[in-house]
Design a protein around this motif. Structure first.
Motif, PDB file in Angstrom:
ATOM      1  N   TYR A 116       0.841  -1.192   0.000  1.00  0.00           N
ATOM      2  CA  TYR A 116       0.000   0.000   0.000  1.00  0.00           C
ATOM      3  C   TYR A 116       0.879   1.245   0.000  1.00  0.00           C
ATOM      4  O   TYR A 116       1.768   1.383   0.841  1.00  0.00           O
ATOM      5  CB  TYR A 116      -0.901   0.027   1.234  1.00  0.00           C
ATOM      6  N   VAL A 138       0.868   4.736   1.045  1.00  0.00           N
ATOM      7  CA  VAL A 138       0.056   5.547   1.950  1.00  0.00           C
ATOM      8  C   VAL A 138       0.572   6.983   1.961  1.00  0.00           C
ATOM      9  O   VAL A 138       1.755   7.230   2.223  1.00  0.00           O
ATOM     10  CB  VAL A 138       0.077   4.981   3.383  1.00  0.00           C
ATOM     11  N   PRO A 198       4.044   8.474   6.226  1.00  0.00           N
ATOM     12  CA  PRO A 198       3.619   8.024   4.891  1.00  0.00           C
ATOM     13  C   PRO A 198       4.697   7.179   4.233  1.00  0.00           C
ATOM     14  O   PRO A 198       5.854   7.171   4.657  1.00  0.00           O
ATOM     15  CB  PRO A 198       3.416   9.348   4.140  1.00  0.00           C
ATOM     16  N   ILE A 221      -8.421   0.249   6.601  1.00  0.00           N
ATOM     17  CA  ILE A 221      -7.832   1.587   6.634  1.00  0.00           C
ATOM     18  C   ILE A 221      -7.426   1.960   8.062  1.00  0.00           C
ATOM     19  O   ILE A 221      -6.337   2.495   8.300  1.00  0.00           O
ATOM     20  CB  ILE A 221      -8.822   2.626   6.073  1.00  0.00           C
ATOM     21  N   LEU A 259      -4.316   0.177   8.875  1.00  0.00           N
ATOM     22  CA  LEU A 259      -3.202   0.702   8.088  1.00  0.00           C
ATOM     23  C   LEU A 259      -2.697   2.017   8.679  1.00  0.00           C
ATOM     24  O   LEU A 259      -1.488   2.272   8.720  1.00  0.00           O
ATOM     25  CB  LEU A 259      -3.652   0.916   6.644  1.00  0.00           C
ATOM     26  N   ILE A 260      -3.609   2.839   9.168  1.00  0.00           N
ATOM     27  CA  ILE A 260      -3.216   4.110   9.785  1.00  0.00           C
ATOM     28  C   ILE A 260      -2.509   3.873  11.110  1.00  0.00           C
ATOM     29  O   ILE A 260      -1.410   4.394  11.350  1.00  0.00           O
ATOM     30  CB  ILE A 260      -4.452   5.008   9.999  1.00  0.00           C
ATOM     31  N   SER A 289       1.278   3.240   9.848  1.00  0.00           N
ATOM     32  CA  SER A 289       1.564   4.614   9.419  1.00  0.00           C
ATOM     33  C   SER A 289       1.708   5.592  10.579  1.00  0.00           C
ATOM     34  O   SER A 289       1.693   6.806  10.357  1.00  0.00           O
ATOM     35  CB  SER A 289       0.466   5.095   8.459  1.00  0.00           C
ATOM     36  N   PHE A 298     -11.038   8.831   3.008  1.00  0.00           N
ATOM     37  CA  PHE A 298      -9.866   8.194   2.405  1.00  0.00           C
ATOM     38  C   PHE A 298     -10.138   7.803   0.961  1.00  0.00           C
ATOM     39  O   PHE A 298     -11.282   7.619   0.550  1.00  0.00           O
ATOM     40  CB  PHE A 298      -9.463   6.953   3.208  1.00  0.00           C
ATOM     41  N   VAL A 313      -3.259   4.585  -1.355  1.00  0.00           N
ATOM     42  CA  VAL A 313      -4.175   5.045  -0.307  1.00  0.00           C
ATOM     43  C   VAL A 313      -3.848   6.483   0.087  1.00  0.00           C
ATOM     44  O   VAL A 313      -2.681   6.819   0.332  1.00  0.00           O
ATOM     45  CB  VAL A 313      -4.071   4.128   0.931  1.00  0.00           C
ATOM     46  N   ILE A 356      -5.059   9.443   2.861  1.00  0.00           N
ATOM     47  CA  ILE A 356      -5.814   9.673   4.084  1.00  0.00           C
ATOM     48  C   ILE A 356      -6.150  11.165   4.195  1.00  0.00           C
ATOM     49  O   ILE A 356      -5.259  12.016   4.115  1.00  0.00           O
ATOM     50  CB  ILE A 356      -5.012   9.234   5.330  1.00  0.00           C
TER      51      ILE A 356
END
Length: 234
Positions: free
Chosen positions: A65, A67, A74, A85, A88-89, A93, A105, A141, A143
């Motif tokens: 991904y 990001v 990032p 999501i 993933l955050i 991240s 997102f 992705v 955000i």
């Protein structure tokens, strides 16, 4: 790419026939992306059982991904297939930037749609966002936070498609330009934007023109409360 390799101008081809039937120099052709090739060595050395044992929510393997946006760290993240999501955050991240509240997102780049935080627990995988008018695509992705104007985000994305249009077909070439003008000036004319989007989706030759309306359609569907706000008021 195929047209360019053959010495022609790099324009999309009409399909069918598909590349697997009639591709490079008229021969059946398969296209592979870099991520597919990346995993070949691991699959040979560790076996397919190892790969399919990875993943979450019944998804198999790993995904890469890209990001970007309002996160602390990032970058390209290798995560289990089926990750959400929110995961993933928080897990990959570093969380949201200080002072920013998660608002929305993009699951799959410019054409993958824009979705609200209420959908952040859906698996970021193939087939998940299609019923909602989007897709994960190349897993690019983005955000967004409460400091982002969703109308401005959609306008920026449609401007990207206007710039990237090869110009071969009128629905995409003229449609993206018209969409930008309609989105830039005054309140959005929802009926006209929907009509224009339908035309672009139905009549454009390739996926770029067909997906170009996705950002504005996503805002119309998922962030209707922002339509009454002047553009750029954030």
């Amino acid at each position: 790419m195929i047209e360019s390799i053959e010495g022609k101008r790099g324009l999309p081809r009409h399909r069918p026939p598909y590349l697997a039937q009639v591709g490079l120099f008229g021969r059946p052709t398969l296209e592979q992306n870099v991520e597919t090739l990346y995993w070949i060595r691991d699959l040979v050395e560790r076996g397919p059982e190892w790969f399919i044992s990875q993943g979450r929510r019944d998804k198999k393997g790993f995904r890469s991904y890209s990001v970007s946006g309002r996160v602390k760290n990032p970058g390209v993240k290798q995560a289990p297939a089926g990750v959400t999501i929110n995961e993933l955050i928080e897990e990959f991240s570093g969380g949201m930037l200080d002072g920013h509240t998660f608002k929305g997102f993009l699951p799959g780049g410019a054409s993958g749609g824009i979705f609200p935080v209420t959908m952040a627990d859906l698996p970021l995988d193939f087939g998940t966002f299609e019923p909602h008018g989007g897709f994960v695509g190349s897993h690019a992705v983005v955000i967004l936070s409460d400091r982002d104007d969703m109308k401005a985000v959609a306008l920026n994305l449609v401007k990207f498609f206007e710039d990237e249009s090869c110009g071969q077909c009128t629905p995409c070439r003229v449609g993206t330009e018209k969409a930008v003008k309609l989105m830039e000036h005054g309140p959005w004319n929802v009926e006209l934007l929907n009509e224009l989007s339908t035309l672009m989706r139905d009549a454009s030759i390739c996926g770029l023109g067909q997906a170009a309306p996705n950002p504005l359609l996503s805002v119309l569907k998922n962030f209707p409360e922002e339509l009454t706000k002047p553009l750029g008021t954030w």
